[in-house]
Design a protein around this motif. Structure first.
Motif, short mmCIF file in Angstrom:
data_model
loop_
_atom_site.label_atom_id
_atom_site.label_comp_id
_atom_site.label_asym_id
_atom_site.label_seq_id
_atom_site.Cartn_x
_atom_site.Cartn_y
_atom_site.Cartn_z
N LEU A 1 -10.44 23.99 -11.25
CA LEU A 1 -10.65 22.71 -11.17
C LEU A 1 -10.83 22.11 -9.84
CD1 LEU A 1 -8.29 21.40 -13.94
CD2 LEU A 1 -10.62 20.52 -13.71
N GLY A 2 -9.76 22.66 -8.80
CA GLY A 2 -9.90 22.05 -7.33
C GLY A 2 -11.18 22.39 -6.81
N GLU A 3 -11.51 23.78 -7.01
CA GLU A 3 -12.76 24.23 -6.14
C GLU A 3 -14.18 23.53 -6.88
OE1 GLU A 3 -13.13 25.94 -3.72
OE2 GLU A 3 -15.03 26.50 -3.79
N ALA A 4 -14.25 23.21 -7.98
CA ALA A 4 -15.27 22.82 -8.73
C ALA A 4 -15.43 21.16 -8.29
CB ALA A 4 -15.26 22.95 -10.22
N ALA A 5 -14.20 20.53 -8.05
CA ALA A 5 -14.18 19.23 -7.82
C ALA A 5 -14.55 19.15 -6.29
CB ALA A 5 -12.80 18.66 -8.18
N ARG A 6 -14.13 19.97 -5.61
CA ARG A 6 -14.36 19.94 -4.26
C ARG A 6 -15.99 20.20 -3.74
NH1 ARG A 6 -15.84 23.29 -0.21
NH2 ARG A 6 -15.91 24.91 -1.62
N GLN A 7 -16.61 21.05 -4.71
CA GLN A 7 -18.01 21.32 -4.55
C GLN A 7 -18.83 20.22 -5.00
OE1 GLN A 7 -19.62 24.09 -2.96
NE2 GLN A 7 -21.25 22.68 -3.37
N GLY A 8 -18.29 19.54 -6.22
CA GLY A 8 -19.02 18.56 -6.76
C GLY A 8 -19.14 17.14 -5.70
N ARG A 9 -17.83 17.04 -5.09
CA ARG A 9 -17.78 16.14 -3.91
C ARG A 9 -18.66 16.14 -2.99
NH1 ARG A 9 -14.85 11.80 -1.27
NH2 ARG A 9 -16.17 11.23 0.08
N LEU A 10 -18.97 17.62 -2.28
CA LEU A 10 -19.97 17.81 -1.47
C LEU A 10 -21.25 17.41 -1.97
CD1 LEU A 10 -18.87 21.47 -0.02
CD2 LEU A 10 -18.74 19.21 0.90
N TRP A 11 -21.79 17.82 -3.18
CA TRP A 11 -22.94 17.35 -3.58
C TRP A 11 -23.28 16.05 -3.77
CZ3 TRP A 11 -21.79 21.47 -7.60
CH2 TRP A 11 -22.53 22.96 -7.40
N ALA A 12 -22.05 15.35 -4.12
CA ALA A 12 -22.22 13.77 -4.26
C ALA A 12 -22.51 13.23 -2.67
CB ALA A 12 -20.92 13.13 -4.61
N ASP A 13 -22.04 13.91 -1.62
CA ASP A 13 -21.99 13.35 -0.30
C ASP A 13 -23.37 13.66 0.35
OD1 ASP A 13 -19.14 12.61 -0.10
OD2 ASP A 13 -18.61 14.26 1.00
N GLN A 14 -23.98 14.72 -0.54
CA GLN A 14 -25.34 14.91 -0.07
C GLN A 14 -26.43 14.09 -0.77
OE1 GLN A 14 -26.09 19.27 -0.67
NE2 GLN A 14 -24.28 19.91 0.22
N GLY A 15 -25.83 13.10 -1.70
CA GLY A 15 -26.48 12.05 -2.19
C GLY A 15 -27.23 12.75 -3.66
N LEU A 16 -26.51 13.70 -4.05
CA LEU A 16 -27.11 14.33 -5.29
C LEU A 16 -26.02 13.85 -6.66
CD1 LEU A 16 -27.25 17.96 -4.26
CD2 LEU A 16 -29.26 16.50 -4.89
N ASP A 17 -26.77 13.37 -7.61
CA ASP A 17 -26.29 13.02 -8.69
C ASP A 17 -25.78 14.11 -9.94
OD1 ASP A 17 -25.05 11.07 -10.73
OD2 ASP A 17 -26.73 10.32 -11.13
N LEU A 18 -24.94 14.66 -9.66
CA LEU A 18 -24.70 16.06 -10.56
C LEU A 18 -23.20 15.82 -11.14
CD1 LEU A 18 -25.61 19.26 -8.32
CD2 LEU A 18 -26.92 17.92 -10.24
N ARG A 19 -23.27 15.99 -12.60
CA ARG A 19 -21.96 16.27 -13.21
C ARG A 19 -21.52 17.58 -13.19
NH1 ARG A 19 -22.84 13.32 -19.08
NH2 ARG A 19 -23.41 11.33 -18.12
N VAL A 20 -20.45 17.79 -12.92
CA VAL A 20 -19.50 19.27 -12.72
C VAL A 20 -18.95 19.34 -14.03
CG1 VAL A 20 -18.45 20.74 -11.34
CG2 VAL A 20 -19.83 19.05 -10.24
N SER A 21 -19.37 20.62 -14.73
CA SER A 21 -18.48 20.89 -15.95
C SER A 21 -17.65 21.87 -15.59
CB SER A 21 -19.29 21.51 -16.94
OG SER A 21 -20.16 20.47 -17.66
N VAL A 22 -16.55 21.81 -16.21
CA VAL A 22 -15.26 22.88 -15.89
C VAL A 22 -14.72 23.40 -17.26
CG1 VAL A 22 -13.07 23.41 -14.92
CG2 VAL A 22 -14.70 22.27 -13.60
N ASN A 23 -14.77 24.57 -17.65
CA ASN A 23 -14.03 25.12 -18.84
C ASN A 23 -12.48 25.03 -18.69
OD1 ASN A 23 -16.42 26.42 -20.41
ND2 ASN A 23 -16.89 26.85 -18.29
N VAL A 24 -11.93 24.68 -19.71
CA VAL A 24 -10.42 24.53 -20.18
C VAL A 24 -10.06 25.50 -21.31
CG1 VAL A 24 -8.67 22.99 -20.65
CG2 VAL A 24 -10.38 22.16 -19.34
N SER A 25 -9.12 26.37 -20.85
CA SER A 25 -8.86 27.28 -22.16
C SER A 25 -8.11 26.77 -22.93
CB SER A 25 -8.24 28.72 -21.40
OG SER A 25 -6.65 28.28 -21.25
N ALA A 26 -8.03 27.54 -24.10
CA ALA A 26 -7.08 27.04 -25.31
C ALA A 26 -5.55 26.58 -24.81
CB ALA A 26 -7.24 27.97 -26.37
N VAL A 27 -4.97 27.71 -24.22
CA VAL A 27 -3.58 27.45 -23.44
C VAL A 27 -3.58 26.21 -22.58
CG1 VAL A 27 -1.92 28.63 -22.23
CG2 VAL A 27 -2.85 30.02 -24.17
#
Ligand code: C2E
Ligand code: CA
Ligand code: CA
Ligand code: CA
Length: 270
Positions: free
Chosen positions: A94-120
């Motif tokens: 989650l931390g890494e995907a959010a960090r990367q998502g923010r980098l893309w946002a800073d580049q002006g890209l409008d991307l949603r970042v999906s992260v898998n959450v396990s059952a547990v």
């Protein structure tokens, strides 16, 4: 017969012991994988059905194991779930995907970042803290984060699922049901769950074009999602023919090898 049965049993025990020894060893290694920076993410584009431009990416974790090489998540996520390591692994993802998502946002890209959450992970209250920390540390807008939860984890305990989903929605993140159609969910539960996106499982996409019953199932899922105000992503789209059938059925987004394999963030053409 008796003798060979005995040998069979001994063989069985030996392979079982070897298998559990291997599991234990892998679990011990996983304990250090995060701190040793052995995990990494690949991202697979999610494209609009109309126009095929990239609207988002799904983060998929991999493990660069020091001896075994590159391991797929199916090899170690179940182990992480069973051993209690999923909290740490999931927080890293989650931390890494959010960090990367923010980098893309800073580049002006409008991307949603999906992260898998396990059952547990989904059953643990601390997920809320983990998500809120990832958002806070990265500065990613909550609406840009999508959490993918499998249909079967949602159906494990519907009451708790409703509570967890409401809390996540209150934080402003989006929620997708992953592998939809494989979990034998009662459709009546669907209207009680605050869900934004349905991901149609790739098993229904595989034979589209050939098996007309799969076309009927996919149409029904898309119609259901539409009437509940949810959007649809088809997974495992490997051909233009499959995309054509899905587009005609009204599917909103596609994901699959036909568009792009998962790849490193730097390798994505955005
Ligand atoms: P999933 O969430 O259903 O992810 C989609 C899987 O399908 C990925 O496998 C992806 O590489 C693969 N795929 C994508 N396009 C195609 C296609 O066109 N055809 C086919 N046959 N396959 C395609 P991957 O990366 O091996 O991940 C397997 C599963 O591991 C995921 O299934 C997900 O359940 C789990 N997983 C992956 N990353 C994470 C993570 O960070 N956390 C958790 N909890 N689970 C994860
Ligand atoms: Ca997924
Ligand atoms: Ca899936
Ligand atoms: Ca899956």
């Amino acid at each position: 017969v008796k003798r060979s049965g005995g040998n069979g049993l001994r063989f069985f025990e030996r392979t079982m012991n070897a298998a559990s020894a291997e599991r234990l060893a892998l679990e011990a290694d996983l304990r250090h994988a995060v701190e040793r920076s052995e995990l990494f993410l690949e991202y697979q584009p999610v494209v609009a059905a109309a126009g095929a431009d990239i609207r988002g990416v799904e983060a998929l974790v991999r493990w660069r194991h020091p001896h075994l090489g590159r391991l797929s998540p199916d090899r170690f996520i179940p182990l992480a779930d069973e051993s209690g390591l999923i909290g740490e692994v999931g927080a890293w993802v989650l931390g890494e995907a959010a960090r990367q998502g923010r980098l893309w946002a800073d580049q002006g890209l409008d991307l949603r970042v999906s992260v898998n959450v396990s059952a547990v992970q989904f059953s643990q209250p601390r997920l809320l803290e983990t998500v809120s920390r990832a958002l806070h540390d990265s500065g990613l807008a909550p609406a840009q984060l999508v959490l993918e939860i499998t249909e079967s984890s949602l159906m494990n305990d519907v009451e708790s699922a409703v509570g967890m989903l409401r809390a996540l929605k209150n934080m402003g993140v989006r929620v997708a049901v992953d592998d939809f159609g494989t979990g034998y969910s009662s459709l009546s539960y669907l209207k009680r769950l605050p869900i934004d996106i349905i991901k149609i499982d790739k098993s229904f996409v595989r034979d589209l074009g050939g098996d007309s019953r799969d076309v009927a199932i996919v149409r029904a899922i898309i119609a259901l999602a539409g009437s509940l105000g949810m959007s649809t992503v088809a997974e495992g789209v490997e051909s233009a023919a499959q995309a054509d059938v899905l587009r005609a059925a009204g599917c909103d987004f596609f994901q699959g090898f036909h568009f792009s394999r998962p790849c490193a963030a730097e390798a994505l053409v955005l």
